[in-house]
Design a protein around this motif. Structure first.
Motif, short mmCIF file in Angstrom:
data_model
loop_
_atom_site.label_atom_id
_atom_site.label_comp_id
_atom_site.label_asym_id
_atom_site.label_seq_id
_atom_site.Cartn_x
_atom_site.Cartn_y
_atom_site.Cartn_z
N HIS A 5 29.94 -42.28 -12.87
CA HIS A 5 30.54 -41.20 -13.66
C HIS A 5 29.53 -40.43 -14.49
CE1 HIS A 5 30.15 -43.57 -17.38
NE2 HIS A 5 30.55 -44.61 -16.68
N GLY A 6 30.00 -39.34 -15.09
CA GLY A 6 29.15 -38.48 -15.91
C GLY A 6 29.18 -38.84 -17.37
N LEU A 7 28.55 -38.00 -18.18
CA LEU A 7 28.36 -38.25 -19.60
C LEU A 7 29.67 -38.38 -20.35
CD1 LEU A 7 26.49 -38.38 -22.11
CD2 LEU A 7 26.64 -35.88 -22.21
N GLY A 8 29.82 -39.48 -21.10
CA GLY A 8 30.99 -39.70 -21.93
C GLY A 8 32.23 -40.12 -21.19
N MET A 9 32.19 -40.06 -19.86
CA MET A 9 33.35 -40.36 -19.04
C MET A 9 33.38 -41.83 -18.65
SD MET A 9 34.73 -37.39 -19.09
CE MET A 9 36.04 -37.47 -17.89
N LEU A 106 20.94 -28.77 -26.33
CA LEU A 106 22.24 -29.42 -26.49
C LEU A 106 23.35 -28.38 -26.59
CD1 LEU A 106 21.37 -32.24 -29.06
CD2 LEU A 106 21.38 -32.36 -26.57
N VAL A 107 23.11 -27.29 -27.33
CA VAL A 107 24.15 -26.28 -27.52
C VAL A 107 24.53 -25.64 -26.19
CG1 VAL A 107 24.71 -24.07 -28.61
CG2 VAL A 107 23.49 -25.84 -29.91
N ARG A 108 23.54 -25.30 -25.38
CA ARG A 108 23.82 -24.66 -24.09
C ARG A 108 24.58 -25.60 -23.15
NH1 ARG A 108 18.95 -21.14 -21.71
NH2 ARG A 108 20.65 -20.64 -20.28
N GLN A 109 24.27 -26.88 -23.22
CA GLN A 109 25.00 -27.84 -22.39
C GLN A 109 26.46 -27.92 -22.81
OE1 GLN A 109 23.92 -29.88 -19.73
NE2 GLN A 109 22.13 -28.54 -19.74
N VAL A 110 26.71 -27.94 -24.12
CA VAL A 110 28.09 -28.02 -24.62
C VAL A 110 28.86 -26.76 -24.27
CG1 VAL A 110 29.52 -28.18 -26.69
CG2 VAL A 110 27.53 -29.66 -26.43
N LEU A 111 28.24 -25.59 -24.42
CA LEU A 111 28.90 -24.33 -24.09
C LEU A 111 29.27 -24.27 -22.61
CD1 LEU A 111 26.81 -21.73 -26.15
CD2 LEU A 111 29.14 -22.53 -26.60
N THR A 143 23.13 -40.21 -25.87
CA THR A 143 22.99 -40.23 -24.41
C THR A 143 22.68 -38.84 -23.89
OG1 THR A 143 24.61 -42.04 -24.32
CG2 THR A 143 24.06 -40.94 -22.25
N LEU A 144 23.31 -37.82 -24.48
CA LEU A 144 23.03 -36.44 -24.10
C LEU A 144 21.58 -36.09 -24.34
CD1 LEU A 144 24.03 -33.67 -23.14
CD2 LEU A 144 24.74 -33.18 -25.50
N ARG A 145 21.02 -36.57 -25.45
CA ARG A 145 19.61 -36.30 -25.73
C ARG A 145 18.71 -36.93 -24.67
NH1 ARG A 145 19.36 -37.30 -32.32
NH2 ARG A 145 20.31 -35.29 -32.91
N SER A 146 19.03 -38.15 -24.26
CA SER A 146 18.25 -38.80 -23.21
C SER A 146 18.39 -38.03 -21.90
CB SER A 146 18.71 -40.25 -23.03
OG SER A 146 18.02 -40.87 -21.97
N MET A 147 19.59 -37.53 -21.65
CA MET A 147 19.86 -36.79 -20.42
C MET A 147 19.06 -35.50 -20.36
SD MET A 147 23.51 -35.24 -19.14
CE MET A 147 23.35 -33.68 -20.03
N VAL A 148 19.09 -34.71 -21.43
CA VAL A 148 18.41 -33.41 -21.38
C VAL A 148 16.89 -33.56 -21.41
CG1 VAL A 148 20.37 -32.22 -22.43
CG2 VAL A 148 18.52 -33.05 -23.90
N GLY A 149 16.40 -34.71 -21.85
CA GLY A 149 14.97 -34.95 -21.85
C GLY A 149 14.46 -35.57 -20.56
#
Length: 242
Positions: A5-9, A106-111, A143-149
């Motif tokens: 699964h994906g992030l947070g799911m 992070l902002v662009r990912q959330v948008l 986890t999002l920070r690890s993902m985008v890095g």
């Protein structure tokens, strides 16, 4: 087949796809540590640690080798698994791989998540909210920070297993240019495009997803194709499939 699964799911997000695949192969859909019904370790796991945890889970239930299908963050975990535990991976399907190197913020990912919402099944919102609440906002953000890095675009150059990249034409989180470059960079990669689908193809368009990936998953052999030529073709015909 193992679905990631994906992030947070959680694995609930993969159930529609699992149901479509079940007539063809035994299907597993684990909750990664920190998400769903799995334990919530105090330390938030990185992409590499999530891959190691997935390999340990395979040991625990007695699976030596499998085909894998990942969505979003799950794609990053699977690329890492293919590099650090290559003997575990028969082939990969990377659906909606993240992150695009041009939009790592992070902002662009959330948008991007808000932009795709109108094109997903409405019930996905309830699944997502429940899963996000169970995992917690702190775990989600770290986890999002690890993902985008995570430099998935560079890592796929070393993935030797046959790999299918799947993208929906309404996936505004992952640009078309990124998936075509990713498929082209994979030594044994190919690309499939699903018209009208967004980021959660595994949940919102499972039948179309299975139609695109089943020949790849069930193939006894895999002959690399010129994905660079296919990518150029899709620039002119973006609604096609590989």
């Amino acid at each position: 087949m193992i679905l990631v699964h994906g992030l947070g799911m959680s694995s609930r997000y993969m159930i529609p796809l699992a149901r479509q695949l079940a007539p063809y192969r035994r299907v597993y859909a684990p909750d990664l540590p920190g998400f769903g019904l799995s334990d919530k370790p105090p330390h938030v796991l990185t992409v590499r640690e999530l891959a190691d945890a997935l390999a340990a889970w395979m040991d625990a239930i007695g699976i030596d080798r499998a085909a894998f299908i990942g969505n979003s963050l799950g794609c990053e975990v699977l690329v890492e698994l293919a590099l650090v535990h290559p003997q575990r991976v028969d082939r990969l399907v990377l659906q909606g791989p993240t992150p695009d190197p041009e939009s790592r913020g992070l902002v662009r990912q959330v948008l991007g998540f808000f932009a795709i919402a109108p094109f997903e099944r409405w019930s996905l919102a309830w699944v997502a909210l429940a899963d996000y609440a169970r995992g917690g906002i702190k775990r989600y953000i770290l986890t999002l920070r690890s993902m985008v890095g995570n430099r998935i675009g560079e890592k796929v150059l070393r993935v030797t297993q046959p790999t299918l990249v799947v993208w929906g034409t309404r996936d505004y989180i992952v640009p078309y240019a990124f998936v075509t470059s990713l498929a082209a960079a994979l030594p044994r990669g190919r690309l499939a495009v699903i018209p009208g689908a967004a980021h959660g193809i595994n949940y919102s368009h499972p039948k179309a997803f299975v139609s695109a990936l089943l020949p790849f998953l069930l193939a006894t052999g895999h002959r690399p194709r010129d994905v660079r030529r296919e990518a150029r073709h899709r620039e002119t015909h973006p609604s096609g499939t590989a």
